[in-house]
Design a protein around this motif. Structure first.
Motif, mmCIF file in Angstrom:
data_model
loop_
_atom_site.group_PDB
_atom_site.id
_atom_site.type_symbol
_atom_site.label_atom_id
_atom_site.label_comp_id
_atom_site.label_asym_id
_atom_site.label_seq_id
_atom_site.Cartn_x
_atom_site.Cartn_y
_atom_site.Cartn_z
ATOM 1 N N ALA A 69 0.800 -1.220 0.000
ATOM 2 C CA ALA A 69 0.000 0.000 0.000
ATOM 3 C C ALA A 69 0.834 1.271 0.000
ATOM 4 O O ALA A 69 0.296 2.364 -0.157
ATOM 5 N N ILE A 70 2.131 1.165 0.178
ATOM 6 C CA ILE A 70 2.971 2.365 0.246
ATOM 7 C C ILE A 70 3.121 2.957 -1.150
ATOM 8 O O ILE A 70 3.535 2.253 -2.067
ATOM 9 N N PRO A 71 2.787 4.238 -1.320
ATOM 10 C CA PRO A 71 2.792 4.806 -2.687
ATOM 11 C C PRO A 71 4.196 5.166 -3.171
ATOM 12 O O PRO A 71 4.481 6.318 -3.493
ATOM 13 N N GLY A 116 4.125 1.610 5.776
ATOM 14 C CA GLY A 116 2.746 1.145 5.663
ATOM 15 C C GLY A 116 2.676 -0.357 5.498
ATOM 16 O O GLY A 116 3.703 -1.042 5.500
ATOM 17 N N PRO A 117 1.454 -0.890 5.323
ATOM 18 C CA PRO A 117 1.296 -2.337 5.166
ATOM 19 C C PRO A 117 1.916 -2.790 3.850
ATOM 20 O O PRO A 117 1.633 -2.219 2.801
ATOM 21 N N PRO A 129 -4.952 -3.737 1.602
ATOM 22 C CA PRO A 129 -3.953 -2.728 1.240
ATOM 23 C C PRO A 129 -3.450 -2.885 -0.193
ATOM 24 O O PRO A 129 -3.275 -1.902 -0.918
#
Lengths: 444, 444
Positions: A137-139, A300-301, A307
């Motif tokens: 989920a980390i952009p 993040g996840p 996610p």
């Protein structure tokens, strides 16, 4: 209201089902925001029974993902099958050739065939988006592709594999052995029955290959990454590191050095004051150090149906908004090949754990080997194991294993070539009872 | 090669000069990536002397930023003047009305006039980008606008003011008093000569207003945010919090509750195990808790010429790529007004510090007031100050201030209404030597 954006979704595991749930839960929000609805018009999965019919609604079923990828009823092909060859690759190629945008979470496919697929996407003027392929989920793909385009990246690094981070966290916080922590990870569904792909560092290497390419403008070159897994990390290492103010993490690092790009996935010692030390369990993080932005850290996840589905959805939203750019920032013909780099030129501090025979002169021999290679010590600690009692004679009784003591060494800044030479010499001298443990220290 | 993207840059302070440096340093990279160069064709600043001529090159000089904003020689107007009214507002309005894209770092302007300016941008089909307005280099605007469009945000929060975070970090790590830490921040250039805007929480509130709007789809409503500064935080609070396993941070929080959106900037106690506890000095961070993505945390430099210029450049790059979307995600006519919310319905745990007269029955009176309001205690610690010796009579000598002891209370979950009623009653009872200190505890 404009025409709906139509999707063909191949692969209905936890991520695929998570995506279908997300699109249903946020249908109104998406339509309000984008001015057009997003609709799943076709699906495909290994077995039809597994595709829960209620959720899939009136989407058309395809037995063959390639047929779904080619079907004109959907404008975007979402590949959630996985695997670097086979149906995933065939379907993605078919979709791109049919002039369709592709969204994929498939790091293995991209790490192996990313440049060729990007070339195909560019030739057809379509998007090839893969936010979900790295760090869930980390952009981070968006950050590298869009936010940091006007920066010179110096280093990109991250905790990229939740399985390894979970195991190392358990070993640290709960004082478990590696095998116990691995078994627990398997029981909780964080590790596969055959965990070698994760714990060997190969999954993280796939992700690092993509980050390296985006950060440094190179072609994707998975095989140029130096990979070491966490199988050799013992509780003795975890505990010795903790006493010295460090924790052990499996880190992917790509850094621009004078000799080229050094890309490696290895266990490293990280200062326990670093924000990375707080990233525990299955959480992922990615750090970027660049000339104008300074240091960014995104946490993040790193996995999980919801996610990952969220990351896939963000790629779909970009397509709905008409955003199409070269998958690896620049057109593929402007990407530089990544030069193979030998890690021997790596510079840094090192942690070394030796199991040294408890004989007179052993320490002198070891420290002499280090001074021969100009490796200077920051600290050296010798520990007598519990089994060895004071007053015991130097030579063990015949037949028993010879007594050995643990020696923990931290070096000052040196080169990998020097460290390897030292360790080879020490082993050759016959002073150690088992192969030396060497772990790099990463300054963050 | 396409036509260059032309910029008019108004304001040549550290950010403006940082941007010009960045565009020069990365000109080749940008042209390779975007397929077109970016060129500063016009500049404006308060005084021409300050605009270092060498760097500005052959860009045209404008005495009046409004004239620069209207000049057809540039396609994008970059506003780095600052201030919520006056030339910044006039120039941004003029640029939008002239059909130009606008990039601004001006949080005050947007917090006050954001909805109206967004409406103007939409009417002219142009971009109004403001990544640099919130948390400097951290790509939080992009993350909310693009990555999280398909999520329901539950809470957005952050350390949004570097000055306050620096002061609180110094008070914690170096055991300084508030006034010492503030003076040091001023000497280092982290705080203004008149620091009230930062330390009063108003700067963070401007940023939170923008985050709230993006996270919850509301119009920008700066005045609906409950604001408390850090002026009342003492070393006694910092030390008591540390003993209980917390640290104190100025946090902006906007959270969706049953009663509406609660938005506040206040000092809070944060568990020292939280990753936020590690965000020290002038570093900023933003956390987002949403239904599919889970918890994301973005950490990076919150200010400074180069990081802020990097954020401005990322907005310009989006425009160069043809990306234009509604400034607050949805068109302004679909943004909901934010309902005023009284913080009395806030629920959570509280930290309370009382200076209690050292008289028989004082503690009993205090705990009775708490039980009257159904506030239950997690812990209560009474400390006898150094000056008060055992065996001293209860009543101090005539003329001397009456002896008081410090009482630190942590409550279980309760409402702000109850806490306020308790503290009012305690003050009215005349048992305390100074007004009670109350700090909310934020679960992260």
């Amino acid at each position: 209201m404009s025409e709906p954006l139509t999707l063909g979704v191949a692969g209905l595991g936890t991520v695929g089902m998570g995506l279908i749930q997300l699109l249903e839960a946020h249908a109104e929000r998406l339509e309000k925001t984008l001015g057009r609805p997003i609709r799943v018009t076709g699906v495909s999965a290994r077995s039809r029974g597994k595709a829960r019919d209620a959720l899939i609604g009136d989407a058309q079923w395809f037995d063959d993902p390639v047929a779904l990828a080619q079907d004109p009823s959907n404008a975007v092909f979402v590949e959630l099958i996985g695997g670097e060859e086979g149906p995933a690759k065939d379907a993605v190629e078919a979709a791109l050739k049919a002039g369709k945008h592709v969204v994929t979470a498939n790091k293995a496919l991209l790490a192996r065939h990313g440049t060729a697929l990007a070339r195909l996407a560019e030739a057809h003027g379509v998007a090839l988006n893969f936010e979900a392929a790295v760090a869930g989920a980390i952009p981070v793909i968006k950050t590298l592709r869009e936010t940091l385009v006007a920066n010179g990246v110096r280093r990109v690094y991250g905790i990229l594999n939740g399985t390894c981070n979970y195991i190392l966290s358990e070993m640290t916080d709960e004082k478990r052995d590696f095998s116990e922590a691995l078994r627990e990870a398997q029981e909780k569904g964080y590790a596969e029955a055959d965990p070698s792909f994760d714990i060997g560092g190969f999954d993280a290497a796939h992700k690092l290959a993509l980050l390296t390419c985006l950060a440094f403008g190179t072609t994707v070159a998975c095989d140029e990454i130096h990979v070491e897994g966490i199988e050799t990390i013992t509780r003795a290492d975890i505990e010795a590191a903790a006493e010295l103010g460090y924790c052990i993490k499996l880190l992917g690092v790509a850094v621009q050095s004078a000799d080229g790009i050094e890309a490696r996935v290895t266990p490293v010692l990280v200062n326990e004051e670093s924000p990375l030390a707080e990233v525990s369990g299955v959480t992922n993080c990615v750090g970027i150090d660049a000339d104008f932005v300074g240091n960014l850290l995104l946490v993040g996840p790193g996995a999980g149906g919801k996610p990952t589905a969220s990351a896939v959805a963000s790629d779909i939203v970009d397509i709905a908004r008409g955003i199409v750019m070269p998958p690896f920032i620049r057109p593929t013909d402007r990407l530089a090949p990544i030069a193979p780099m030998n890690l021997t030129s790596h510079q840094g501090n090192y942690y070394i754990r030796l199991s040294v025979y408890d004989r007179p002169g052993a320490m002198a021999a070891i420290t002499r080997r280090m001074s021969d290679e100009n490796v200077s010590l920051e600290s050296i600690v010798q520990r007598r194991p519990g089994a060895v009692h004071p007053g015991q004679p130097d030579e063990p009784p015949p037949g028993a294993a010879e007594a050995a003591v643990t020696v923990i060494i931290l070096t000052h800044d040196t080169t990998e070539a020097a460290i390897r030479a030292v360790l080879q010499a020490i082993e050759k001298d016959g002073k150690v009872a088992e192969p030396p443990q060497m772990i790099r220290i990463e300054e963050l």
